[in-house]
Design an enzyme around this catalytic site. Structure first.
Site, PDB file in Angstrom:
ATOM      1  N   ASN A 177       1.031  -1.126   0.335  1.00  0.00           N
ATOM      2  CA  ASN A 177       0.296   0.017  -0.132  1.00  0.00           C
ATOM      3  C   ASN A 177       0.898   1.173   0.019  1.00  0.00           C
ATOM      4  OD1 ASN A 177       0.925  -1.091   2.443  1.00  0.00           O
ATOM      5  ND2 ASN A 177      -0.866   0.893   3.232  1.00  0.00           N
TER       6      ASN A 177
ATOM      7  N   GLU B 289       3.034  -5.821  12.171  1.00  0.00           N
ATOM      8  CA  GLU B 289       2.602  -4.869  11.716  1.00  0.00           C
ATOM      9  C   GLU B 289       1.281  -4.818  11.408  1.00  0.00           C
ATOM     10  OE1 GLU B 289       2.477  -1.831  13.460  1.00  0.00           O
ATOM     11  OE2 GLU B 289       4.801  -2.024  14.699  1.00  0.00           O
TER      12      GLU B 289
ATOM     13  N   CYS C 172      -3.153   1.380   6.134  1.00  0.00           N
ATOM     14  CA  CYS C 172      -3.329   0.679   7.678  1.00  0.00           C
ATOM     15  C   CYS C 172      -4.532   1.628   8.396  1.00  0.00           C
ATOM     16  CB  CYS C 172      -2.571  -0.241   8.128  1.00  0.00           C
ATOM     17  SG  CYS C 172      -1.410   0.443   8.307  1.00  0.00           S
TER      18      CYS C 172
ATOM     19  N   GLU D 226       6.992   0.205  16.483  1.00  0.00           N
ATOM     20  CA  GLU D 226       8.522   0.593  15.280  1.00  0.00           C
ATOM     21  C   GLU D 226       8.315   2.202  15.527  1.00  0.00           C
ATOM     22  OE1 GLU D 226       6.765  -0.158  11.377  1.00  0.00           O
ATOM     23  OE2 GLU D 226       8.217  -1.737  11.346  1.00  0.00           O
TER      24      GLU D 226
END
Ligand code: NAD
Length: 480
Positions: free
Chosen positions: A150, A248, A282, A461
Site C-alpha cells: 500500500n 504490524e 492501514c 516501530e
C-alpha cells in the site's frame, strides 16, 4: 519491458529460477514490467551475502555507517520525481501524493535513523558504591524485513532503515504487487556505495520468498508489515524458533466525531482520513461514529465532499482517488460493498466501479463509497476492507461509542474529534488501540511508538522502539 531483478551481494541479478512474474499497472490494467519470481535458493544466496557482510557493517564506526545511509537519503531526495512516478504507476496512487508525501517520507525514514543511531545511548544503573550495571545494545545479525503494497517504498524503508542503522545486515522482501521502487532503491544503494551484502532485496511471492525468509534458521529477527492472517502464519513458523518478531498488521479504525467538534475542519479531515490513497492505508478511518445531534448535518456535508472527489488517472494533478492496487483487491473491495447491501446498508454515494475512459479504461477504479444503516457488529463493520469504503453510524453517549469503537478484533489507530479537552483525553485513554489522533489524522513524528494492539500487531516501530527491536540487549553488572 523492464525486468525487476534481485539485489544480492551488491549486484542486480535474475532469480535462480530465471522465472518472472507479470507486474501490472493498476490504472491501465496492462503488464508493464516483469518481477523476479524468486524462491528459497535466492533467499539462501541473500543470507550468505548478508552473513559475509555482517562483520564489516556491524563493526564500522557508527558515524561512517550513518554517512552511507545519509547518502542514500540524499539520493532519494534527488530522484524524488522519478521514484514518485514509478510508485504511482506501480501502486495506482495519485502522483502528487507520491511526490509530496510518500517518497519524501521514505527519504525521511532513512535520514531519521541515519542520525538517530548517532544519539542512541545505553542506560547505566548504579547500585550505590557496590556495583554498576550497564546495558549493551548490539546488532542482532541477519534480519528479515517483509513489507506490503500500500505504501511500498515508505514502509520498506521504515523497516530497513533502523535495521541497517543499528548495524544489522538485511534480507528484505517488498510486495510482489508493487516491487518497482524497491528495485530503484537497490540501484540507489549501489550508487551510494553501500557495501555489498549489507542489504539484499529478494523479489517474489510471499509463500515462496517471504516464508523462506521466515523459515531460515539463521535469520533470527523478522519485521513484518501486512495482513493479520499472514502475520499469524509468520508467528506460527517463527515462534518455535524463538525469533524476535515485530508484526504490524491490519486495522478497522474508528473515527469518533463528537457534536462539540470544529465542524468544518472535522469534515475535511475525516474525508482525508477515509479516502487518502484510495483508503488503502492501514490507518484510514473506516467506521465513522457521529454524535446523533449532528448526524444529519455531518452526513450531508461529508457525503457532498466525498461525491466531489475526482477519481481517475493517477498521473493527473487534480486526481484525488486513483486506482485500486490490483484486480484481486478491486474484486475484494467490490464484494464488501455487495455484502454491505446484503446486510441492509444504504449507499449514500459511490458503491460502484468507475471507468475514467482513455488510457485508464481497463484500470481498477472504485468510487469513494459511504454507507449508512448498518449495526456495528455486522461483517462490513468488523472486517478490514482496505479500500475507499466507509460507514456512518450515530451514537448517543461516550460509553456507547467506546463500546462500538472497541468492538472489533483490531486495535491499530483511532481518530477523535472534539473541542472538549477532558473528553479528548478520557476517550483517548479508553480506546483500545496503539495510536490515537485527536483533531487530526496521520500527523506523524518519527520518534513516537507506532503499532497496534489486539490483532493489529505485536511490538512497536518508530524511534528508539525500532532501534531496540533491531538490537540485542545485554546487561553487564560490575562489582566495585
Ligand atoms: P499481505 O500480508 O498479503 O502481504 C504482506 C507481505 O507479506 C508481502 O510482501 C507478501 O508477499 C508477504 N507474504 C505473503 N504471504 C507470506 C507468507 N506466508 N510468509 C511471509 N511473507 C508473506 O498484506 P498486503 O495485502 O500486502 O497488505 C495489506 C495489509 O497490510 C492490510 O491488512 C493492511 O492493514 C496491512 N498493513 C498494516 C500496516 C501497519 O503498520 N499495521 C501498514 C500497512 C499495511
Amino acid at each position: 519491458m523492464e525486468n525487476i531483478f534481485n539485489y544480492i551481494n551488491g549486484v542486480l541479478q535474475a532469480p535462480v529460477s530465471n522465472q518472472f512474474l507479470e507486474n501490472i499497472n493498476p490504472a491501465t490494467g496492462e503488464v508493464y514490467s516483469l518481477c523476479a519470481d524468486s524462491d528459497e535458493r535466492d533467499v539462501a544466496q541473500a543470507y550468505e551475502a548478508a552473513e559475509a557482510a555482517f562483520p564489516i557493517w556491524s563493526e564500522m564506526p557508527t558515524n561512517d555507517r550513518s554517512k552511507i545511509l545519509l547518502k542514500i537519503a540524499h539520493l532519494i531526495a534527488e530522484k524524488n520525481d522519478e521514484l514518485a512516478l514509478a510508485e504511482s504507476i506501480d501502486q495506482g496512487k495519485p502522483l502528487w501524493l507520491a511526490k509530496h508525501g510518500e517518497i519524501p517520507r521514505a527519504q525521511s525514514n532513512i535520514h531519521f535513523f541515519a542520525t538517530a543511531i548517532e544519539h542512541f545511548a545505553s542506560e547505566a544503573h548504579a547500585m550505590g558504591n557496590h556495583a554498576i550495571n550497564y546495558t549493551l545494545r548490539t546488532p542482532i545479525g541477519i534480519v528479515g524485513c517483509i513489507s506490503p503494497w500500500n505504501l511500498p517504498l515508505y514502509l520498506f524503508t521504515w523497516k530497513i532503515a533502523p535495521a541497517l542503522a543499528a548495524g544489522n545486515c538485511v534480507v528484505a522482501k517488498p510486495s510482489e504487487i508493487t516491487p518497482m521502487t524497491a528495485y530503484l532503491f537497490s540501484k540507489i544503494c549501489i550508487e551510494a556505495g553501500l557495501p555489498k551484502g549489507v542489504l539484499n532485496i529478494v523479489h517474489g511471492l510471499g509463500p515462496k520468498v517471504g516464508s523462506a525468509i521466515v523459515a531460515h534458521e539463521k535469520i533470527t529477527a523478522i519485521s513484518f508489515t501486512g495482513g493479520t492472517k499472514t502475520g499469524a502464519e509468520i508467528a506460527r513458523i517463527a515462534a518455535p524458533m524463538f525469533k524476535k518478531l515485530s508484526l504490524e498488521l491490519g486495522g478497522k479504525n474508528p473515527n469518533i466525531i463528537f457534536a462539540d467538534c470544529d465542524f468544518e475542519k472535522t469534515v475535511k479531515e475525516s474525508v482525508r482520513a477515509s479516502f487518502t490513497n484510495q483508503g488503502e492505508i492501514c490507518l484510514c478511518g473506516s467506521r465513522i461514529y457521529i454524535e446523533r445531534s449532528i448526524y444529519e448535518q455531518y452526513k450531508t456535508a461529508f457525503v457532498a465532499q466525498v461525491a466531489s472527489l475526482k477519481i481517475g488517472d493517477p498521473l493527473q494533478d487534480d486526481t484525488k482517488v486513483g486506482a485500486i492496487v490490483s484486480k484481486l483487491h478491486f474484486d475484494k473491495v467490490l464484494s464488501y460493498i455487495a455484502l454491505a447491501k446484503e446486510e441492509g446498508g444504504a449507499i449514500l454515494t459511490g458503491g460502484k466501479s468507475f471507468n475514467p475512459g482513455g488510457n485508464c479504461s481497463n484500470g481498477f477504479f472504485i468510487e469513494p463509497t459511504v454507507i449508512e444503516g448498518l449495526g456495528h457488529l455486522c461483517r462490513t463493520n468488523q472486517e478490514e476492507i482496505f479500500g475507499p469504503v466507509v460507514t456512518l453510524q450515530p451514537f448517543d453517549t461516550e460509553e456507547e461509542v467506546l463500546a462500538m469503537a472497541n468492538s472489533t478484533q483490531y486495535g491499530l489507530a483511532c481518530t477523535v474529534f472534539t473541542e472538549n479537552l477532558s473528553k479528548a483525553h478520557r476517550v483517548a485513554g479508553k480506546i483500545k488501540s496503539g495510536i490515537v489522533w485527536v483533531n487530526c489524522w496521520l500527523l506523524r513524528d518519527l520518534r513516537t511508538p507506532f503499532g497496534g494492539v489486539k490483532q493489529s500487531g505485536v511490538g512497536r516501530e518508530g524511534g528508539w522502539e525500532a532501534l531496540r527491536f533491531f538490537t540485542e540487549t545485554k546487561n553487564v553488572c560490575v562489582k566495585i
